[in-house]
Scaffold this active site. Structure first.
Site, short mmCIF file in Angstrom:
data_model
loop_
_atom_site.label_atom_id
_atom_site.label_comp_id
_atom_site.label_asym_id
_atom_site.label_seq_id
_atom_site.Cartn_x
_atom_site.Cartn_y
_atom_site.Cartn_z
N THR A 42 0.80 -1.18 -0.08
CA THR A 42 -0.03 0.06 -0.06
C THR A 42 0.92 1.29 -0.06
O THR A 42 0.41 2.08 -0.72
CB THR A 42 -0.93 0.14 1.30
OG1 THR A 42 0.01 -0.09 2.35
CG2 THR A 42 -1.95 -1.12 1.04
N VAL A 43 1.90 1.29 0.76
CA VAL A 43 2.89 2.54 0.78
C VAL A 43 3.54 2.86 -0.26
O VAL A 43 3.78 3.82 -1.12
CB VAL A 43 3.49 2.36 2.10
CG1 VAL A 43 4.80 3.67 2.22
CG2 VAL A 43 3.05 2.30 3.35
N GLY B 213 3.53 7.74 10.69
CA GLY B 213 2.82 7.78 9.56
C GLY B 213 3.11 9.26 8.85
O GLY B 213 4.21 9.67 8.66
N GLY C 182 -8.81 -4.83 8.90
CA GLY C 182 -7.41 -4.86 8.15
C GLY C 182 -6.53 -3.91 9.15
O GLY C 182 -5.22 -3.50 8.38
N ASP D 148 5.13 -2.66 17.92
CA ASP D 148 5.39 -1.54 16.92
C ASP D 148 5.70 -0.13 17.54
O ASP D 148 6.44 0.61 16.98
CB ASP D 148 4.10 -1.55 15.93
CG ASP D 148 3.63 -0.32 15.33
OD1 ASP D 148 4.28 -0.30 13.95
OD2 ASP D 148 3.08 0.57 15.57
N LYS E 99 8.95 2.60 17.38
CA LYS E 99 8.78 4.37 17.12
C LYS E 99 9.57 4.95 18.18
O LYS E 99 10.10 5.96 18.11
CB LYS E 99 7.59 4.60 16.88
CG LYS E 99 6.91 3.80 15.74
CD LYS E 99 5.38 4.17 15.58
CE LYS E 99 4.65 3.30 14.54
NZ LYS E 99 3.18 3.50 14.36
N GLY F 117 -1.48 4.25 6.91
CA GLY F 117 -2.42 4.39 5.55
C GLY F 117 -1.56 4.50 4.55
O GLY F 117 -0.37 5.14 4.55
#
Length: 428
Positions: free
Chosen positions: A14-15, A136, A189, A203, A207, A304
């Site tokens: 997607t990215v 993001g 998802g 995750d 970061k 996203g």
């Protein structure tokens, strides 16, 4: 005309597909803003035949990302495969060995191998850019490295995993429990292939480790993070915290103290009226505190295709303009090995206990807390259910060691049913 900046993109999920779309759609605008054309010369992914919703026919294809990184017609290797090691790390190292700049969204790789990769890049005079690896579309890496460069950073904290924030806020909004919302997030998802990366806090911990290095001039130290996920947070905790004026968030906090570098990723209570308390759904929020600027709050989409691809493009544009700089804000060889703090700063705590219907039960709880050196700020007791009464306690500031001592002592009182819950209350 300026020479084009030639890109090789490894990873077309997607990215990656989002980056291709931006480069195709905004070619003229990007050239105007950077002063040179930005062109894709080659790409690589696991499957050549997969429909990604974007035309790739004009780009050379490499099955092997290492071969892509080594191509003579690739100036910048854009790594969007993910994974802390394996092909992503091997291809990144191959690009750096040839003196090529790297743009990556790979937080796991940087959290685990950031120091040697930074040293390899700087030894070759090239850069690693990774705005997309943290929160993001929120430009927090640029904020720390550039906008706040004149500040001594005193604290970094925030909600850094949108999936966890979605589950926690939906628990309160819908009255559903953790398991039901976990299943819903999976169907939508929102979860990684390994869900524990999300709900286990890993995750978000990756970061936080990167932000700590940028903020405090230390080597990335993911192993030094106190890590706890949201699996044990119950609907009762969500409801009780709200009744006391708080929200529960999976909160990352990093702060340099006299005891060393404190790094925590764990469920905490924050005031419901604070910016973090009002954060809903899958949004991320990072709070930065500096000695000159005070507190600033950055809020936006933490994942996203669009937001993350936007962050990738920010790094590509910086390279096209000739903006360079050390990977973690200062030369990698000058970064200090982080000394983990052996104890957390004192804080108020939220305690939830289930007391058996026995005379003097509450007095015994108060006595245990007093003997442990824990002072009660406020307390609420609710109606009996199944011969037990829920009791909520907010303490004055105390240490985690004293809280743990009290929790252990509760087991000897014969008036506490089940396992007590203790959550830190973070000042915002």
């Amino acid at each position: 005309m300026s020479q084009p900046l030639r890109l090789g993109i490894a990873g077309l999920g997607t990215v990656g597909a989002g980056v291709v779309q931006i480069l195709r759609k905004q070619a003229a605008l990007l050239e105007a803003r950077t002063g040179r054309p930005l062109v894709i010369t080659a790409v690589s992914a696991r499957s050549r035949d997969k429909d990604r919703g974007v035309n790739l026919s004009s780009y050379a294809w490499e099955d092997d990302p290492i071969a892509l990184a080594k191509r003579d017609d690739v100036d910048v290797f854009v790594e969007l495969m993910g994974g802390e090691d394996g092909p992503a790390k091997d291809a990144t190292e191959a690009a750096l060995a040839l003196g090529k700049d790297v743009v990556t969204a790979n937080k796991a790789m940087l959290a685990m191998y950031g120091q040697p990769l930074a040293e390899a890049a700087e030894a070759k005079g090239c850069v690693i850019k990774y705005e997309a690896a943290v929160a993001g579309g929120i430009p927090v890496v640029k904020a720390l490295g550039e906008g706040l460069a004149g500040n001594e950073i005193t604290r970094v904290m925030g909600v850094m995993n949108g999936t966890c924030n979605y589950i926690l806020t939906q628990m309160e909004a819908t009255g559903q429990g953790y398991n039901a919302l976990f299943d819903e997030a999976d169907k939508l998802g929102y979860l990684e292939a390994d869900p524990n990366l999300d709900v286990g806090g890993i995750d978000a911990g990756h970061k936080l480790a990167i932000l700590s290095s940028l903020s405090f001039g230390t080597q990335v130290n993911f192993a030094g993070i106190e890590l706890e996920g949201i699996q044990r947070v119950t609907l009762d905790d969500i409801t009780a915290a709200a009744d006391m004026g708080y929200k529960i968030k999976l909160l990352g906090v990093a702060q340099m103290t006299g005891r060393g570098l404190e790094q925590r990723m764990q469920p905490c209570l924050v005031p419901a009226t604070s910016p973090l308390g009002q954060l809903e759904g899958g949004t991320n929020m990072i709070v930065l505190e500096g000695d000159a600027v005070g507190q600033i709050v950055l809020r936006g989409a933490g994942a996203g295709a669009g937001p993350t691809a936007s962050a990738v493009m920010s790094d590509i544009c910086d390279i096209a303009r000739g903006y360079r700089g050390p990977v973690f804000g200062q030369p990698a060889t000058s970064l200090k090995a982080a000394t983990p703090a052996l104890s957390q700063r004192p804080a108020a705590y939220y305690l939830r206990l289930s007391l058996k219907d026995k005379p003097g039960a509450l007095a015994k709880v108060a006595a245990v807390l007093g003997e442990a050196g824990v002072s009660i700020d406020r307390m609420r007791q609710y109606g009996h259910k199944d011969d037990c009464a829920p009791v909520l306690i907010v303490t004055h500031k105390t240490t985690r060691a004293d809280i743990d001592h009290a929790l252990e002592a509760f087991t000897t009182t014969s008036v506490v049913a089940g396992d007590p819950v203790a959550l830190r209350i973070e000042e915002v």
